[in-house]
Design a protein around this motif. Structure first.
Motif, PDB file in Angstrom:
ATOM      1  N   SER A 359       0.843  -1.194   0.000  1.00 20.23           N
ATOM      2  CA  SER A 359       0.000   0.000   0.000  1.00 20.23           C
ATOM      3  C   SER A 359       0.874   1.237   0.000  1.00 20.23           C
ATOM      4  N   ARG A 360       0.291   2.351  -0.384  1.00 20.04           N
ATOM      5  CA  ARG A 360       0.955   3.650  -0.313  1.00 20.04           C
ATOM      6  C   ARG A 360       0.121   4.561   0.569  1.00 20.04           C
ATOM      7  N   SER A 408      -7.677  -1.019   4.480  1.00 16.80           N
ATOM      8  CA  SER A 408      -7.037   0.082   3.764  1.00 16.80           C
ATOM      9  C   SER A 408      -7.243   1.421   4.456  1.00 16.80           C
ATOM     10  N   ASN A 433      -1.588  -7.523  -4.615  1.00 13.64           N
ATOM     11  CA  ASN A 433      -1.245  -6.210  -5.151  1.00 13.64           C
ATOM     12  C   ASN A 433      -2.524  -5.492  -5.573  1.00 13.64           C
ATOM     13  N   GLU A 435      -2.781  -2.403  -6.339  1.00 16.06           N
ATOM     14  CA  GLU A 435      -2.448  -1.188  -7.083  1.00 16.06           C
ATOM     15  C   GLU A 435      -2.391  -1.453  -8.590  1.00 16.06           C
ATOM     16  N   LYS A 436      -2.210  -0.368  -9.341  1.00 14.34           N
ATOM     17  CA  LYS A 436      -2.249  -0.441 -10.795  1.00 14.34           C
ATOM     18  C   LYS A 436      -0.886  -0.681 -11.432  1.00 14.34           C
ATOM     19  N   LYS A 482      -3.428  -5.489  -9.602  1.00 13.03           N
ATOM     20  CA  LYS A 482      -4.738  -6.005  -9.181  1.00 13.03           C
ATOM     21  C   LYS A 482      -4.750  -7.533  -9.174  1.00 13.03           C
TER      22      LYS A 482
END
Length: 550
Positions: A359-360, A408, A433, A435-436, A482
């Motif tokens: 995560s960011r 999240s 994952n 994220e993109k 994803k």
């Protein structure tokens, strides 16, 4: 007399735990700054013995490697050995969590054994953003002469280090990250330190020479910090024979997706019309494709290469299907990973499942990256040293991350991220994952079996699609956007081991952790004691040393 002195030297160096009859390779490396111009613009780079990339290490299974590293930079420095398992010996792993840095003007001697391994690897500088400035090089481990290799000896053996590159130096990149901003996309791609063209667009000198009709081995490693790269050779097929230290089934490929931190060995037959041909490396999964070339030449050729470069594939599906085509060569005679027998991984009961989600977040106005909600922060004393001296509880807490990802919406915790795994247990690890962009992970101290990948989130039903027979044992793996990736391994190597994102921006800003694997026996059978030559620093520098393992 000479032999007695040699054995005494080994004892002083703390190598008494390795077999005296295994050969030793000795190196002296001077680490300096130097002006380099990989993208045609001069910038400050990190050189080893004046070389960029650094010198290759050419070793054989079970060799003992002794490297005296002199740090002539203006910053602390460490080297790590990507894919070398350091059996029982995380003291030599060369990361902030296991080693005190070599201070400017000082030196440190690494000494380790490439035990029970074969294949293609590389070394790199592990502190800060040094990896973006050079200091890396190839490390090969050949099979011993008595061990059959599943292909005939090649006419020659070439190392091809491909990677993305930034025009800014490592200090500027670190400053950008420290300010809470992103370093963005790379400025170019290099092959063995060059783009292949000069400022006028003229090809550089050939990187390699081949004789018509002969077969050559190319060891291709992605030493970059951001981009997956597709590698191909103009007019020639590549026969895959090894991946990250494991012999593979020998399929033919026109190109290979080499993700960050991964290495592949291929055989290339010089079976085309004599001439010059391009090696090509280009970025994958980015809006703008960046490309580097290099020339290999048929001996005596004066025919220039075709200007038409072979095209890279497109899309995630192609890359995923290529990964599915990789299979372990179960009949090859070679050093087996996980020598306790867990290469029969499909018949071992799973004792624990750990799911990690990347995560960011923005913390204090600055970007941070995390695994299961914890963003790793280094401490002044290596975590392994704190643990060995029995003072870990004063500086960090184990298991801040659970075996399941946090929600999240939960805040990110900034702290040393250390989890414990019971010695010799067989564990399933899931990387999710959300994220993109793709993620790439490496685990020090081990090889593992990537048994499955798929879109969306992992569920227990996903196990029905696992490859439980011949997944290629390796140390680095990708996770597509994803999507999820599942690996399995036996934690049979005692020590403190780094699990990290190979996206160096994310690693620098916290997307990593350490796995503490402790043997309850405190025995030399399971782990080496603290070597007398290891540098001490921080909180343990003045403490009395614990009694050694017996």
């Amino acid at each position: 007399m000479v032999r007695a002195v040699f054995i005494a030297l080994c004892l002083v160096l703390g190598l008494s735990g390795v077999r005296a009859e295994d050969p030793y390779l000795f190196f002296t490396w001077n680490v300096t700054y130097g002006t380099i111009a990989p993208l045609g613009v001069p910038q400050q780079g990190i050189l080893i013995n004046g070389q960029f990339p650094g010198p290759n290490i050419n070793s054989t299974s079970n060799n003992n490697i002794v490297i005296n590293v002199f740090n002539n930079l203006d910053q602390p420095f460490l080297l790590s050995w990507n894919g070398i398992q350091q059996r029982k010996n995380s003291w030599q792993d060369g990361l902030a969590g296991t080693n005190c840095p070599i201070q400017p003007g000082k030196n440190f001697t690494y000494h380790f054994q490439v035990k029970d391994q074969i294949g293609s690897f590389f070394y790199f500088p592990s502190l800060g953003m040094h990896k973006a400035a050079g200091g890396f090089g190839g490390l090969r481990i050949n099979s011993r002469l008595l061990i059959p290799v599943p292909f005939d000896p090649p006419a020659d053996d070439y190392t091809v280090l491909i990677g993305d590159w930034y025009a800014k130096d490592h200090k500027a990149l670190a400053g950008i990250l420290d300010a809470g901003r992103s370093i963005g996309l790379p400025d170019g791609v290099i092959i063995n330190g060059k783009t292949g063209k000069d400022r006028t667009g003229k090809d550089g000198k050939p990187l390699f020479v081949m004789e018509a009709g002969k077969v050559y081995r190319y060891r291709i490693c992605n030493t970059g910090i951001r981009a997956s790269l597709n590698f191909r050779i103009q007019g020639h097929s590549m026969e895959l024979v090894e991946t990250d230290g494991s012999h593979t089934m020998q399929n033919l490929y026109d190109s290979l997706d080499v993700h960050v931190g991964q290495c592949y060995s291929v055989l290339v037959t010089a079976n085309q019309a004599p001439g010059d041909y391009y090696l090509v490396a280009s970025t994958r999964f980015m809006k703008k494709e960046l490309t580097a070339t290099g020339i290999f030449r048929y001996a005596g050729s004066k025919v220039p290469p075709s200007a038409v470069l072979p095209k890279a594939p497109t899309g995630w599906a192609w890359s995923f299907n290529q990964w599915r085509s990789f299979r372990w060569n179960l009949t090859a005679s070679a050093a087996r990973p996980n020598p306790q027998g867990s290469y029969h991984y499909g018949s071992i009961d799973i004792t624990r499942t750990i799911k990690f989600a990347n995560s960011r977040a923005v913390v204090g106005g600055k970007s941070r990256f995390a695994l299961n909600g914890v963003s790793h922060v280094d401490v002044d004393t290596p975590l392994k040293h704190l643990e060995y001296f029995g003072v870990a509880d004063k500086f960090f807490k184990y298991n801040l991350t659970g075996d399941e990802p946090r929600a999240s919406s939960d805040p990110v915790t900034l702290a040393p991220n250390v989890i414990t795994v019971e010695f010799r247990t067989f564990v399933e690890v899931i990387f999710e994952n959300p994220e993109k962009q793709p993620q790439f992970y490496h685990l020090d101290g081990y090889s593992f079996f990537p048994v499955g990948m798929g879109p969306g989130k992992w569920t227990p039903e996903s196990r029905k699609r696992y490859n439980l027979l011949d997944a290629v044992s390796r140390h680095a793996i990708q996770v597509y956007p994803k999507s999820w990736t599942a690996i399995m391994l036996t934690f049979d190597n005692a020590g403190m081991w780094n699990l990290r994102s190979e996206l160096w921006e994310r690693r620098y800003l916290g997307q990593q952790l350490y796995i503490s694997v402790q043997s309850p026996a405190r025995s030399l059978r399971d782990e080496y004691s603290l070597p007398d030559t290891v540098l001490l620093c921080g909180a343990v520098s003045t403490l009395p040393k614990p009694p050694p393992y017996t």
